[in-house]
Write an enzyme that holds these catalytic residues in place. Structure first.
Site, PDB file in Angstrom:
ATOM      1  N   THR A 183      19.641 -18.889  22.217  1.00 44.69           N
ATOM      2  CA  THR A 183      18.324 -19.138  22.810  1.00 44.69           C
ATOM      3  C   THR A 183      18.065 -19.782  23.886  1.00 44.69           C
ATOM      4  O   THR A 183      17.192 -19.493  24.586  1.00 44.69           O
ATOM      5  CB  THR A 183      17.650 -19.953  21.446  1.00 44.69           C
ATOM      6  OG1 THR A 183      18.299 -21.097  21.242  1.00 44.69           O
ATOM      7  CG2 THR A 183      17.702 -19.091  20.305  1.00 44.69           C
ATOM      8  N   SER A 242      24.150 -23.469  14.814  1.00 41.66           N
ATOM      9  CA  SER A 242      24.314 -22.687  13.682  1.00 41.66           C
ATOM     10  C   SER A 242      23.757 -23.662  12.587  1.00 41.66           C
ATOM     11  O   SER A 242      24.151 -24.879  12.389  1.00 41.66           O
ATOM     12  CB  SER A 242      25.667 -22.325  13.408  1.00 41.66           C
ATOM     13  OG  SER A 242      25.757 -21.583  12.028  1.00 41.66           O
ATOM     14  N   SER A 243      23.000 -23.005  11.793  1.00 41.67           N
ATOM     15  CA  SER A 243      22.442 -23.808  10.392  1.00 41.67           C
ATOM     16  C   SER A 243      23.585 -23.928   9.295  1.00 41.67           C
ATOM     17  O   SER A 243      23.168 -24.833   8.407  1.00 41.67           O
ATOM     18  CB  SER A 243      20.965 -23.457  10.049  1.00 41.67           C
ATOM     19  OG  SER A 243      21.336 -22.305   9.688  1.00 41.67           O
ATOM     20  N   CYS A 277      31.815   5.781  16.394  1.00 45.95           N
ATOM     21  CA  CYS A 277      31.593   7.039  15.505  1.00 45.95           C
ATOM     22  C   CYS A 277      32.390   6.684  14.241  1.00 45.95           C
ATOM     23  O   CYS A 277      33.196   6.045  14.234  1.00 45.95           O
ATOM     24  CB  CYS A 277      32.297   8.342  16.101  1.00 45.95           C
ATOM     25  SG  CYS A 277      32.352   9.623  14.620  1.00 45.95           S
ATOM     26  N   HIS A 321      30.642 -11.117  13.426  1.00 45.98           N
ATOM     27  CA  HIS A 321      29.616 -10.308  13.201  1.00 45.98           C
ATOM     28  C   HIS A 321      29.600  -9.097  14.343  1.00 45.98           C
ATOM     29  O   HIS A 321      28.583  -8.464  14.049  1.00 45.98           O
ATOM     30  CB  HIS A 321      28.263 -10.972  12.936  1.00 45.98           C
ATOM     31  CG  HIS A 321      28.013 -11.987  12.165  1.00 45.98           C
ATOM     32  ND1 HIS A 321      26.942 -12.938  12.031  1.00 45.98           N
ATOM     33  CD2 HIS A 321      28.663 -12.117  10.778  1.00 45.98           C
ATOM     34  CE1 HIS A 321      27.416 -13.806  10.957  1.00 45.98           C
ATOM     35  NE2 HIS A 321      28.104 -13.091  10.104  1.00 45.98           N
ATOM     36  N   GLY A 356      18.374 -28.291  13.787  1.00 50.58           N
ATOM     37  CA  GLY A 356      17.991 -28.501  12.606  1.00 50.58           C
ATOM     38  C   GLY A 356      19.003 -29.035  11.777  1.00 50.58           C
ATOM     39  O   GLY A 356      20.007 -29.351  12.182  1.00 50.58           O
ATOM     40  N   ALA A 377      23.200 -18.845  16.731  1.00 52.63           N
ATOM     41  CA  ALA A 377      22.240 -18.295  17.536  1.00 52.63           C
ATOM     42  C   ALA A 377      21.512 -19.556  18.623  1.00 52.63           C
ATOM     43  O   ALA A 377      21.004 -19.142  19.615  1.00 52.63           O
ATOM     44  CB  ALA A 377      21.131 -17.689  16.733  1.00 52.63           C
ATOM     45  N   GLN A 425      28.798 -16.088  15.638  1.00 48.36           N
ATOM     46  CA  GLN A 425      27.904 -15.463  14.914  1.00 48.36           C
ATOM     47  C   GLN A 425      27.320 -14.391  15.650  1.00 48.36           C
ATOM     48  O   GLN A 425      26.842 -13.457  15.417  1.00 48.36           O
ATOM     49  CB  GLN A 425      27.040 -16.128  14.044  1.00 48.36           C
ATOM     50  CG  GLN A 425      27.585 -17.163  12.951  1.00 48.36           C
ATOM     51  CD  GLN A 425      26.721 -17.827  12.312  1.00 48.36           C
ATOM     52  OE1 GLN A 425      26.066 -18.788  12.945  1.00 48.36           O
ATOM     53  NE2 GLN A 425      26.174 -17.452  11.134  1.00 48.36           N
ATOM     54  N   CYS A 458      27.701  11.685  16.533  1.00 48.68           N
ATOM     55  CA  CYS A 458      28.837  11.876  17.609  1.00 48.68           C
ATOM     56  C   CYS A 458      28.996  13.554  17.540  1.00 48.68           C
ATOM     57  O   CYS A 458      29.195  14.305  16.929  1.00 48.68           O
ATOM     58  CB  CYS A 458      30.107  11.264  16.965  1.00 48.68           C
ATOM     59  SG  CYS A 458      31.561  11.789  17.776  1.00 48.68           S
TER      60      CYS A 458
END
Length: 257
Positions: free
Chosen positions: A29, A201-202, A126, A118, A227, A25, A100, A151
Site C-alpha cells: 500500500t 500482514s494482519s 494455460c 499466493h 492493525g 498488503a 502474500q 489458449c
C-alpha cells in the site's frame, strides 16, 4: 515507548543471521497498491466469490476485467521498505522472504530468495499445456479477441480445460506452495530462523497466518503492522503499529550507526 521497541528490534536484527520475513498488503500500500481487507480495501465492494476458481470458470471475461483493473499494477514501483529488505538480504541478514503479495515488488527491489505464496499477477498459464503468457500479453489479447482467455497453443475436448488463468491462488484453488512439500519447505525455513519479521500482514488469512507458530521457542517475532494481530501479546514478540517504510528506515539508520 515506540523508540525503545525500535532499539530492541535493531539489536535483534543486528545479532541475527537467519531472518525469515513474512509480508502482506501493508508493504505494498505504501507503493500505491490498494489492499483487500481494510475498511477501504477492495473487499468492501467485491465479494470473495469474484476471486474464486469457480467464478473464473463461470465468468472468465468478467474475472479478467476485474483482475486487470484491480490486481495488475505494472506501473507500481518498490518503496524504501522493499529496498531495505533487499539490502538486508544482500548483507546476509535475511535468508528468506515469504509474501502474500502478487505484485512482484520484492523482486523489482532486488530481493532474490522470495516465495510468492499466493502466486503472481505477472504471468498467466494455460490450464492444459502450461504455456505461459505475460500479463501484458493478456491485456493485448483482451482488446483483440472475445475468447482471449482460451489458449490457442493447444486444444482439449472441453474449451474450459484450456483456459488461461492468472498465476495467482484463487479461493477454492491450490498453488505451488499448497502441497505437503511446499508447506514443509516453508515450515523448515521458519524452524531454522533466528528471527521472524512480519510486515504489513494482519495474519488473519490461513494458512499463511499459521507460519509464526513454526518458529522455535524463544525466537523473537517482530511485527510491523498498522492493525493488531493475534500474535501481538505472545512472549518474545515486538509490535510496532506504524508505517513499514518509516520503521525500517529507522532500524536501518540504527544498524548503520
Amino acid at each position: 515507548m515506540k523508540e525503545k521497541v525500535i532499539e530492541e528490534c535493531t539489536s535483534i536484527i543486528q545479532n541475527s543471521t537467519n531472518i525469515v520475513v513474512l509480508t502482506g498488503a501493508g508493504i505494498s500500500t505504501e507503493s500505491g497498491i490498494p489492499d483487500f481487507r481494510s475498511r477501504t480495501g477492495i473487499y468492501q465492494e467485491t465479494p470473495e466469490e469474484l476471486l474464486s476458481i469457480d467464478y473464473f470458470y463461470d465468468h472468465p471475461k468478467k474475472f479478467y476485467q476485474f483482475a486487470m483493473e484491480n490486481l495488475h499494477h505494472p506501473r507500481a514501483v518498490p518503496n524504501i521498505g522493499h529496498e531495505l529488505l533487499a539490502k538486508w538480504e544482500e548483507k546476509s541478514k535475511i535468508t528468506h522472504l515469504i509474501t502474500q503479495n502478487i505484485d512482484g515488488l520484492h523482486q523489482k527491489a532486488g530481493s532474490k530468495n522470495v516465495i510468492e505464496f499466493h502466486g503472481t499477477m505477472k504471468t498467466c498459464s494455460c490450464m492444459n499445456c502450461g504455456k505461459t503468457y505475460l500479463a501484458e500479453e493478456m491485456v493485448k489479447r483482451m482488446k483483440e479477441s472475445d475468447h482471449f482467455y482460451v489458449c490457442n497453443h493447444c486444444e482439449t475436448q472441453t474449451e474450459e480445460h484450456h483456459y488461461i488463468k492468472p498465476d495467482v491462488v484463487l479461493f477454492g484453488d491450490s498453488g505451488q506452495w499448497f502441497t505437503y512439500d511446499g508447506f514443509k519447505t516453508i515450515t523448515d525455513m521458519i524452524h531454522r530462523a533466528d528471527c521472524l519479521l512480519v510486515l504489513g500482514s494482519s495474519l488473519k488469512v490461513t494458512p499463511f497466518s499459521t507460519f509464526p507458530r513454526d518458529r522455535q521457542p524463544g525466537v523473537p517475532l517482530i511485527i510491523v503492522n498498522k492493525g493488531t494481530t493475534a500474535y501481538d501479546l505472545e512472549p518474545n514478540t515486538y509490535v510496532i503499529q506504524n508505517s513499514i517504510r518509516d520503521t525500517l528506515k529507522k532500524i536501518d539508520l540504527n544498524l548503520e550507526a
